[in-house]
Enzyme design. Sequence first.
Site, PDB file in Angstrom:
ATOM      1  N   ASP A 248      39.791  42.053  36.734  1.00 21.05           N
ATOM      2  CA  ASP A 248      38.532  41.338  36.935  1.00 21.05           C
ATOM      3  C   ASP A 248      37.315  42.241  36.762  1.00 21.05           C
ATOM      4  OD1 ASP A 248      40.031  39.118  37.420  1.00 21.05           O
ATOM      5  OD2 ASP A 248      39.068  38.610  39.317  1.00 21.05           O
TER       6      ASP A 248
ATOM      7  N   CYS B 125      46.778  42.813  41.582  1.00 24.16           N
ATOM      8  CA  CYS B 125      45.367  42.445  41.521  1.00 24.16           C
ATOM      9  C   CYS B 125      45.161  40.933  41.554  1.00 24.16           C
ATOM     10  CB  CYS B 125      44.722  43.098  40.310  1.00 24.16           C
ATOM     11  SG  CYS B 125      44.628  44.903  40.511  1.00 24.16           S
TER      12      CYS B 125
ATOM     13  N   LYS C 190      44.325  37.575  40.408  1.00 29.07           N
ATOM     14  CA  LYS C 190      45.015  36.313  40.144  1.00 29.07           C
ATOM     15  C   LYS C 190      46.517  36.481  40.011  1.00 29.07           C
ATOM     16  CE  LYS C 190      40.930  35.399  40.163  1.00 29.07           C
ATOM     17  NZ  LYS C 190      40.681  36.829  40.214  1.00 29.07           N
TER      18      LYS C 190
ATOM     19  N   GLU D 284      33.659  34.685  38.097  1.00 28.31           N
ATOM     20  CA  GLU D 284      33.124  35.348  39.284  1.00 28.31           C
ATOM     21  C   GLU D 284      31.699  35.818  39.000  1.00 28.31           C
ATOM     22  OE1 GLU D 284      37.026  37.195  41.563  1.00 28.31           O
ATOM     23  OE2 GLU D 284      35.759  38.516  40.352  1.00 28.31           O
TER      24      GLU D 284
ATOM     25  N   SER E 168      33.345  37.305  43.507  1.00 21.92           N
ATOM     26  CA  SER E 168      34.305  38.364  43.800  1.00 21.92           C
ATOM     27  C   SER E 168      34.289  38.642  45.295  1.00 21.92           C
ATOM     28  CB  SER E 168      33.915  39.637  43.039  1.00 21.92           C
ATOM     29  OG  SER E 168      34.598  40.754  43.542  1.00 21.92           O
TER      30      SER E 168
END
Length: 554
Positions: free
Chosen positions: A80, A121, A123, A444, A470
């Site tokens: 991300d 991490c 997802k 995000e 986030s």
Amino acid sequence: MELKSKNVIHGVERAPNRSLFYAMGYTTEELNRPLVGVVSAHSEIVPGHSHLDKIADAVKAGVRMAGGTPVLVPAIGVCDGIAMGHVGMKYSLASRELIADSVETMAVAHGFDALVLIPNCDKIVPGMVMAAARLNIPSIVVSGGPMLAGLADGERASLSKLFEAVGARKAGMIDDAQLEELEKGACPGCGSCSGMYTANSMNCLCEALGIALPGNGTIPAVHSGRTQLAKLAGMQIMELLKQGIKPRDIITEKAISNALACDMALGCSTNSVLHLLAIAHEAGVELSLEKINEVSGRTPNLCHLAPAGPTYIQDLNVAGGIPAVFSELAKGGHIDTSLLTCTGKTVAENIKGAKNTNHSVIRPLEDPYSKTGGIAVMWGNIAKDGCVVKRSAVADEMLCHTGPARVFDSEDEAIDAIYNGKIVKGDVVVIRYEGPKGGPGMREMLNPTSALAGMKLDKDVALITDGRFSGASRGASIGHVSPEAASGGAIALINEGDMIEINIPESKINALVSDEEFTKRREQLVIKEPNIKTGWLSRYARLVSSANTGAVLE
């Protein structure tokens, strides 16, 4: 428990199948043991995943020690942080569904008897847990562990401080040399970024759900304990297989409630709401935003981990980790300690002897940061199906705020306005058409929130979006507005200058606009189409549900 691998490799009819296993070097002895899928998200593009090959090796060793045959298969994962602020972020949340589908595909196509899931991490963790709940074969999660905090200018730092530093540099508050020092010092090595961001939130909540062993959420990536945990997970999956303990025996309605209580105590990322809704959906458990707010209303917030405070996941680990948090919550009856977990024991047995060794990291139940949880859900005329905020990361003076709307139809437009000094104290930044359908992919918004924080505006400016934030965001960052603009939600009807009233303690958010005026505006509304019309994201946009139901595929 009958082994699914029998359908793949046992009997005369499966001689061709066995031949293909022999081609890979498997022996007859290995094929006579249970096949355990070891699903690793190892790659060379995600810091949290760059070391997962070592974790997978440890898991495989544990499986073999306990009498199983480990079979390594891959999973994808988006970083991300690297995807942030550009078109790549549109793929992040959507990849959760790809991960769940791919784990299902590999497990069913090859007849795995059990799964050890190795994510780390954002997802990737919920995607794998969703698959486990969907498949309902014995499964256990072992993450790669958190990154250690970085160091810059003599102070501990993390990725969120670096994003905020960009805003500070744009405002002329720091120079290039200071930015470069932080850039090179914030992320010192492998692991999921060191604050209570989404990855660490979900890894901790896997413990709370009971689908991961104690320590999963907090043992640092670089510690030997992480490798030991992976070996133990490999051994324990064989015990789960022997006892016939499956994910839906563990991920129950009461277990989801336990996870929510832990979520509120820790002050987890608002993304945890999306992911718990999706996991509950796969497990056949009813969960709603109303339920989440009800748990928040009665659960104290015990931790202020970065970005809400100065402590990091490594500090939480030393203070006793999730068992210590659960021990505090159990004092007030906030969790059900009778529930079965992947250890084969109950929550009560798992936390027996757990101690909170640092009251500045984990507040005692009698002295919480607040009597209510770290996440709050709000409703109102611009969010009839709800929206979500990380209350524990909101300054007291912003819990109630009224200000004029500054309206943008994309994150990019909003960032440009913030960087160019067009947002002032008191404003309410509204970013729309960034929801699951409208984005597509529900990006995000760490760049705009961090820019505001870096410019010292996070205590004066609110941000509202049908996208998401986030876990590294702080301030009055209100996301998941439902219905989203692309579905005709009222956020699409807000005009520049409309006064927006936010009341987090009372769970209310409203535009001070009459129903009659909104009706007039709706008659003239032209809904903006998603700006991606090809590839699988266009298919995702057609199938994805609203954020208030977890943004799952229908």
